[in-house]
Structures are given as structure tokens and as C-alpha cells.
Motif scaffolding. Structure first.
Motif, short mmCIF file in Angstrom:
data_model
loop_
_atom_site.label_atom_id
_atom_site.label_comp_id
_atom_site.label_asym_id
_atom_site.label_seq_id
_atom_site.Cartn_x
_atom_site.Cartn_y
_atom_site.Cartn_z
N THR A 114 0.79 -1.10 0.08
CA THR A 114 0.00 -0.06 0.00
C THR A 114 0.90 1.47 -0.02
N CYS A 115 0.48 2.41 -0.50
CA CYS A 115 1.01 3.53 -0.70
C CYS A 115 1.40 4.10 0.75
N CYS A 118 -3.29 7.22 2.21
CA CYS A 118 -3.55 6.64 1.00
C CYS A 118 -3.65 4.89 1.24
N ALA A 130 -4.03 3.12 -1.56
CA ALA A 130 -3.95 2.80 -3.20
C ALA A 130 -2.75 1.67 -3.08
N PRO A 131 -2.84 0.72 -4.15
CA PRO A 131 -1.70 -0.23 -4.36
C PRO A 131 -0.56 0.66 -4.80
N ALA A 132 0.80 0.28 -4.31
CA ALA A 132 1.84 1.12 -4.68
C ALA A 132 2.30 0.59 -6.14
N THR A 133 2.84 1.47 -6.92
CA THR A 133 3.45 0.97 -8.06
C THR A 133 4.93 1.41 -8.07
N CYS A 165 2.12 5.06 -4.62
CA CYS A 165 1.33 5.00 -6.13
C CYS A 165 1.51 6.03 -6.97
N ASP A 166 1.09 6.09 -8.16
CA ASP A 166 1.26 7.00 -8.98
C ASP A 166 1.09 8.35 -8.73
N ARG A 185 3.54 9.46 -6.08
CA ARG A 185 5.48 9.15 -6.27
C ARG A 185 6.11 10.58 -6.08
#
Length: 80
Positions: A19-20, A25, A27-30, A52-53, A56
Motif C-alpha cells: 500500500t502507498c 492513501c 492505493a496499491p503501490a506502483t 502509488c502513481d 510518487r
């Protein structure tokens, strides 16, 4: 948080993406942001933040302003 590989290239994850790390947040981390505080850590030590995007740039900028940011790598998709 899932374990991440600190080797160059995409960062593989063992399970679902982490997770971010941005406050609030979920959201899934990218992205994996590797950092260390040179006043506290040996040069080879790396800590990880996930992003996450959308967060970042904010998280990377926060670390970079303090001289902590070392690497930003994409988080690889989990194995199918």
C-alpha cells in the motif's frame, strides 16, 4: 508490507503490491522509493517507502529535499 528486492530493475513482490506510504492513501503501490538518512544509517543501508502513481512525486520530493532519496524503481506485478 510485502518484501521487495533491492537489486536494480523492477522490484518484484511476493504477494499483492504494498500500500502507498502517503498519509491516508490506501492505493496499491506502483513505485518503491529507496532511501536512507546518512546521519543515522550506513551508506549501504536502504529503507523503503511505497508509492502509488499519484503520490510518487510528492514522496520522492520530500525525501530528496532532505538528501535521503537514493532510488525510485517500479514495483513489478505479482506473479500470476
Amino acid at each position: 508490507m510485502a518484501r521487495v528486492n533491492l537489486l536494480p530493475g523492477p522490484v518484484p513482490v511476493d504477494e499483492a503490491p504494498p500500500t502507498c506510504s502517503a498519509k491516508g492513501c490506501r492505493a496499491p503501490a506502483t513505485w518503491a522509493l529507496s532511501w536512507n538518512n546518512p546521519a543515522l544509517h550506513a551508506p549501504e543501508r536502504r529503507k523503503q517507502w511505497a508509492a502509488c502513481d499519484a503520490h510518487r512525486e510528492h514522496l520522492a520530493s520530500f525525501l530528496d529535499r532532505r538528501g535521503f532519496l537514493r532510488d525510485v524503481e517500479p514495483v513489478a506485478a505479482p506473479p500470476a
